[in-house]
Design a protein around this motif. Sequence first.
Motif, short mmCIF file in Angstrom:
data_model
loop_
_atom_site.label_atom_id
_atom_site.label_comp_id
_atom_site.label_asym_id
_atom_site.label_seq_id
_atom_site.Cartn_x
_atom_site.Cartn_y
_atom_site.Cartn_z
N TYR A 71 7.73 28.54 19.44
CA TYR A 71 8.61 28.04 18.38
C TYR A 71 9.80 27.26 18.89
O TYR A 71 10.47 26.58 18.12
N LYS A 72 10.08 27.32 20.16
CA LYS A 72 11.13 26.51 20.79
C LYS A 72 12.42 26.49 19.96
O LYS A 72 13.00 25.43 19.70
N LEU A 73 12.87 27.67 19.56
CA LEU A 73 14.09 27.75 18.77
C LEU A 73 15.31 27.52 19.67
O LEU A 73 15.47 28.19 20.68
N PRO A 74 16.19 26.58 19.29
CA PRO A 74 17.43 26.42 20.06
C PRO A 74 18.38 27.56 19.70
O PRO A 74 18.05 28.40 18.85
N LEU A 75 19.56 27.60 20.31
CA LEU A 75 20.55 28.55 19.83
C LEU A 75 20.81 28.25 18.37
O LEU A 75 20.77 27.08 17.94
N LEU A 76 21.03 29.27 17.59
CA LEU A 76 21.16 29.16 16.14
C LEU A 76 21.95 27.90 15.76
O LEU A 76 23.12 27.76 16.12
N ASP A 77 21.30 27.00 15.05
CA ASP A 77 21.89 25.71 14.72
C ASP A 77 21.86 25.40 13.22
O ASP A 77 21.88 24.24 12.82
#
Length: 186
Positions: free
Chosen positions: A44-50
């Motif tokens: 899912y390659k989630l960045p830091l909560l953005d």
Amino acid sequence: MTKIGILLGSTRPGRNGEAVARWVYENSAQRSDAEFELVDLADYKLPLLDEIHPPATGQYAQPHTRAWAQKIASFDGFVIVTPEYNRSVPGALKNAIDFLHAEWINKAVGFVSYGSAGGTRAVEHLRLIAGELQMADVRSQVALSLFNDFENFTDFKPMAIQRDTLATTLDQVIAWTNALAPLRAH
């Protein structure tokens, strides 16, 4: 049919979690009382909560958040496979949980953890997080020791008793998931 997501909670290269999550999936796939799917956070390659809005509003602007929300919403309950990093939860797992809100509510969760102390300290933190999200965490937990369930700390070879503990954990997750179904219906 009840759908249980098996979440692989580490994205670290060379992680032990892949073998552990496959073991959980292979054992769960032999059951007929629920449908299981392995979900790898790394996919899912989630960045830091953005996200601009708090997750409790459900106003997800980012495509990666909407894809993650759709996947998590598709499950009735969860088994989270987690390592213990520095006596706590891996950052990637905590971040992935924090992206969402309603998608977790009124769902059961069980834990399969690993580490030098069986990952138990990470699970203690996850139990607090689950409580805040109105998830029902089950009592049984698979705690895999790097000393006893892995050769050379990397080759996963669980002790035979761990399979029985996993069966108990899955029994509890499925029972609680089914019991919470009327709440999810609202």
